[in-house]
Design a protein around this motif. Structure first.
Motif, PDB file in Angstrom:
ATOM      1  N   ASN A   1       0.453  -1.401  -0.196  1.00  6.18           N
ATOM      2  CA  ASN A   1       0.087   0.335   0.056  1.00  6.18           C
ATOM      3  C   ASN A   1       1.043   1.579   0.253  1.00  6.18           C
ATOM      4  O   ASN A   1       1.981   1.210   0.575  1.00  6.18           O
TER       5      ASN A   1
ATOM      6  N   THR B   1      -0.031   5.091   0.013  1.00  2.00           N
ATOM      7  CA  THR B   1      -1.036   6.766   1.006  1.00  2.00           C
ATOM      8  C   THR B   1      -0.218   7.941   0.979  1.00  2.00           C
ATOM      9  O   THR B   1       0.499   8.567   0.917  1.00  2.00           O
ATOM     10  N   GLU B   2      -0.650   8.822   0.287  1.00  2.00           N
ATOM     11  CA  GLU B   2      -0.145  10.001   0.487  1.00  2.00           C
ATOM     12  C   GLU B   2      -0.862  10.878   1.325  1.00  2.00           C
ATOM     13  O   GLU B   2      -2.209  11.112   1.259  1.00  2.00           O
ATOM     14  N   GLU B   3      -0.057  11.582   2.125  1.00  2.00           N
ATOM     15  CA  GLU B   3      -0.191  12.076   3.181  1.00  2.00           C
ATOM     16  C   GLU B   3      -0.111  13.310   3.222  1.00  2.00           C
ATOM     17  O   GLU B   3       0.598  13.551   4.337  1.00  2.00           O
TER      18      GLU B   3
ATOM     19  N   TRP C   1       5.091  10.384   2.384  1.00  2.00           N
ATOM     20  CA  TRP C   1       4.010   9.783   1.881  1.00  2.00           C
ATOM     21  C   TRP C   1       4.188   8.318   3.076  1.00  2.00           C
ATOM     22  O   TRP C   1       5.564   7.967   3.889  1.00  2.00           O
TER      23      TRP C   1
ATOM     24  N   SER D   1       4.177  -0.080   8.476  1.00  2.81           N
ATOM     25  CA  SER D   1       4.900   0.904   7.319  1.00  2.81           C
ATOM     26  C   SER D   1       5.670   2.093   7.906  1.00  2.81           C
ATOM     27  O   SER D   1       6.335   1.967   8.834  1.00  2.81           O
TER      28      SER D   1
END
Length: 196
Positions: free
Chosen positions: A109, A111-113, A117, A155
């Motif tokens: 996975n 995810t840009e946050e 990232w 992560s």
């Protein structure tokens, strides 16, 4: 010994198979600072410089290395993270990295946050490696801090500088990465296992 702070990105110029070995020719901006017999980490894998030609140099990965890392997935024009061995007396900006990959993992996975990232990776738990929340992990040679530590996945958060100066900007879901687990954590786990 390495720190996990990437110095440069190397471009694969040539891959030559020699029985079970693979000779890897890499072009970098730091080649002129290298010498034959020097250790250089490539996506976190410590390999020895065996030849230098202009702005390119060659290293050799043996079959065991190819079997245990993502180097067997390299193609001409692939990009790899490059770090030279640390000098005694330098600051240790990352963490203690040996350049010995423990196993690979798959990116599951991204995810840009809000300007950074979060990348999530899954690995084979049967090899008995562990991560700990806020502990260190090396992914393709990059020293990072673990988030969301679970038994077989974790992560990491990637800041824009790291994203733009390492191979993280090319990483896609399904890609295979090299993992080197924290050396201190490995010794603690081994000692704990011996007591059982």
């Amino acid at each position: 010994m390495f720190t996990g702070i990437i110095e440069d990105l190397g471009k694969i110029e040539k891959l030559d198979k020699d029985e079970g070995n693979l000779h890897i020719t890499v072009k970098t901006s730091i080649t002129n600072e290298l010498k034959i017999d020097q250790s250089v980490a490539h996506n976190g894998v410590c390999l020895t410089v065996i030849a230098i030609d202009g702005s390119s140099y060659t290293v050799t990965a043996i079959k065991e290395t190819l079997d245990k890392t993502n180097l067997s997935h390299l193609t001409k024009q692939s990009t790899v993270n490059i770090e030279r061995a640390m000098k005694l007396g330098d600051r240790l900006d990352g963490h203690i990295v040996q350049g010995h990959v423990d196993q690979t993992a798959s990116c599951i996975n991204i995810t840009e946050e809000d300007g950074s990232w979060v990348f999530t990776f899954k690995y084979d738990k049967s090899l008995n490696n562990v991560t700990i929340e806020k502990g260190s992990i090396t992914i393709n040679g990059v020293s990072l801090t673990v988030l969301n530590s679970e038994i077989d996945k974790f992560s990491v958060a990637i800041i824009p500088y790291t994203y733009n100066h390492t191979t993280f900007n090319n990483l896609k879901i399904g890609d295979i990465v090299n993992l080197e687990f924290d050396v201190i954590g490995k010794y603690v786990k081994r000692l704990n296992d011996l007591r059982i």
